[in-house]
Scaffold this active site. Structure first.
Site, PDB file in Angstrom:
ATOM      1  N   HIS A  24       0.834  -1.205   0.000  1.00  0.00           N
ATOM      2  CA  HIS A  24       0.000   0.000   0.000  1.00  0.00           C
ATOM      3  C   HIS A  24       0.871   1.258   0.000  1.00  0.00           C
ATOM      4  O   HIS A  24       0.681   2.162  -0.833  1.00  0.00           O
ATOM      5  CB  HIS A  24      -0.911  -0.029   1.235  1.00  0.00           C
ATOM      6  CG  HIS A  24      -1.717   1.205   1.446  1.00  0.00           C
ATOM      7  ND1 HIS A  24      -3.069   1.261   1.212  1.00  0.00           N
ATOM      8  CD2 HIS A  24      -1.376   2.446   1.902  1.00  0.00           C
ATOM      9  CE1 HIS A  24      -3.520   2.469   1.487  1.00  0.00           C
ATOM     10  NE2 HIS A  24      -2.507   3.207   1.920  1.00  0.00           N
ATOM     11  N   GLU A  25       1.815   1.304   0.954  1.00  0.00           N
ATOM     12  CA  GLU A  25       2.657   2.498   1.068  1.00  0.00           C
ATOM     13  C   GLU A  25       3.576   2.661  -0.144  1.00  0.00           C
ATOM     14  O   GLU A  25       3.951   3.780  -0.489  1.00  0.00           O
ATOM     15  CB  GLU A  25       3.485   2.431   2.359  1.00  0.00           C
ATOM     16  CG  GLU A  25       2.653   2.402   3.630  1.00  0.00           C
ATOM     17  CD  GLU A  25       1.689   3.571   3.749  1.00  0.00           C
ATOM     18  OE1 GLU A  25       1.996   4.659   3.203  1.00  0.00           O
ATOM     19  OE2 GLU A  25       0.627   3.405   4.382  1.00  0.00           O
ATOM     20  N   HIS A  28       1.888   4.909  -2.646  1.00  0.00           N
ATOM     21  CA  HIS A  28       2.060   6.331  -2.339  1.00  0.00           C
ATOM     22  C   HIS A  28       3.475   6.793  -2.674  1.00  0.00           C
ATOM     23  O   HIS A  28       3.676   7.834  -3.308  1.00  0.00           O
ATOM     24  CB  HIS A  28       1.809   6.580  -0.844  1.00  0.00           C
ATOM     25  CG  HIS A  28       0.391   6.385  -0.411  1.00  0.00           C
ATOM     26  ND1 HIS A  28      -0.683   6.906  -1.094  1.00  0.00           N
ATOM     27  CD2 HIS A  28      -0.131   5.737   0.670  1.00  0.00           C
ATOM     28  CE1 HIS A  28      -1.806   6.600  -0.454  1.00  0.00           C
ATOM     29  NE2 HIS A  28      -1.496   5.870   0.610  1.00  0.00           N
TER      30      HIS A  28
END
Length: 436
Positions: A24-25, A28
């Site tokens: 997920h990170e 980003h």
């Protein structure tokens, strides 16, 4: 051996959770770097740092508590109306705004003036924030495809595996023990002479294509006399059956069990449930159904609080559709690997569990609320609308939308999520959900 497999299942799930967070990170981080936003930290977990390494201007690391993760981008919020970052106020709500603004600027270095998050165009900020949850959606999609097309899933078929002997309520002791009392009536299926291996091909002249369809038709005809088309040993037969009414487990529109019982039509058969590998079209339909159920579950979360409270503090039974947290899902992961089932079935179930987790992470993070990713996306979209409207009506550019002003709301939302998380955690410890 069972204890060892349970521990192994919990460890595997925690590792899968950590990978999901890191993945997920990474979404980003990748797009922040593409749009040249400086990212001082990329961390998996919270609390004390266990390991870290600096590469370029980013510190990569793992922290002690595996319940989340983050990347730290500089300049998340624009300066205040006075152009300052560290202005103070005696108002507690205003202090929240100013503290958040100050924190987003505390690691600015000379030359970073062009690398601030808020200075990026709204569409760039949307991409940076969206790709975190989108990575979870990609991972869920891949894992679901592997399970549905590679391993397959159990699918009930309209072929009889067992004819029940007597009519007993689902929530009765007799149903749990599989015994019949002297006064329990014979099931309609037994009375009509249905047998294991019979395939039901039609219901009152309507072709039966799935067990879910057959189950719904039976339930909708309590105490009715119906005609069943049967295929037995390659021959076509017709059976006239007088259905009865029974107390059955409630189900949703997809045939999944839900909390409570209902009075409905009853035949008294159990279907065969072979493992079926799905094609790409069937898999996409199945995933669409899962996504729809996920959205419905999130919408229904507030209504689950009373039953969670009862399960956590009043000793009430945990409902079948009860929300579970990280602890609960980890315990389910342990149950999965400890099940007496083929290794392929246990692996498939674990992968499906991780896929469902990633789907939930996507759906939750897309809620348009700070501090979730969806809140930052909503702020960037609102800024784009304001600027487009100003240009259209030839008004001055209103400048960046100050998301920091929403921090009091973010604290309230975070507090609600924290209280709900603690409630779920307590329920998972004292009254856990188990699979078998």
């Amino acid at each position: 051996m069972t204890t060892l497999m349970t521990i192994l299942g919990i460890v595997v799930f925690v590792l899968g959770l950590l990978f999901s967070i890191a993945w997920h990170e990474l979404g980003h981080l990748t797009w922040a770097k593409v749009f040249k936003v400086r990212v001082p930290q990329y961390m998996v977990g919270f609390g004390p740092t266990i390991w870290s390494r600096r590469k370029g201007d980013t510190e990569y690391g793992v922290k002690a508590i595996p319940l989340g993760g983050y990347i730290r981008m500089i300049g998340m919020f624009p300066p205040g109306a006075d152009g300052k970052v560290t202005a103070r106020s005696t108002s507690p709500w205003r202090s929240m705004i100013e503290d958040a603004r100050e924190q987003s600027y505390e690691e600015i270095q000379p030359g970073d003036e062009t690398r601030l998050f808020y200075t990026r165009k709204p569409w760039q900020r949307v991409i940076i924030m969206f790709f975190g949850p989108f990575m979870n959606l990609i991972l869920a999609f891949v894992l679901f495809l592997v399970v549905l097309m590679g391993f397959g899933i159990p699918q009930a078929q309209p072929t009889i595996s067992l004819v029940e002997k007597c009519v007993v309520a689902t929530n009765s002791t007799a149903a749990q023990t599989g015994t019949c009392g002297a006064t329990d009536p014979e099931t309609p299926a037994a009375a009509a002479g249905l047998r294991a291996g019979d395939k039901i091909t039609s219901f009152d002249g309507v072709t039966v294509t799935s067990y879910d369809q057959l189950q719904n038709q039976i339930r909708q005809h309590p105490d009715d006399q119906v005609t069943l088309g049967i295929e037995r040993n390659g021959q076509s037969l017709t059976k006239t059956v007088k259905l009865t009414t029974n107390t059955l487990q409630a189900i949703d529109s997809n045939g999944n069990p839900t909390e409570g019982t209902v009075k409905a039509g009853f035949l008294g058969i159990a279907p065969i449930t072979p493992t079926v590998q799905l094609g790409i079209g069937q898999s996409l339909d199945q995933m669409g159904s899962m996504a729809s159920q996920g959205v419905s579950s999130i919408v229904a979360l507030p209504s689950k609080i009373p039953s969670l409270w009862g399960a956590a503090f009043e000793g009430k039974q945990r409902s079948l559709d009860s929300p579970v947290g990280v602890i609960g899902v980890a315990r389910v992961g342990g149950d999965v690997l400890a099940m007496h089932a083929p290794a392929s079935a246990r692996i498939a179930t674990m992968l499906q569990l991780l896929a469902g987790l990633n789907l939930s992470l996507f759906l939750l993070n897309m809620l348009p609320l700070l501090p979730l990713d969806g809140g930052h996306i909503a702020g960037a979209l609102w800024e784009a609308v304001r600027r487009r409207a100003a240009a259209l009506f030839k008004r001055p550019d209103p400048g960046p939308f100050d998301v920091a002003k929403l921090m009091p709301v973010a604290y309230v939302v975070a507090g609600i999520f924290l209280c709900f998380t603690v409630l779920v955690m307590i329920a998972d410890v004292v009254n856990p959900v188990h699979v078998g």
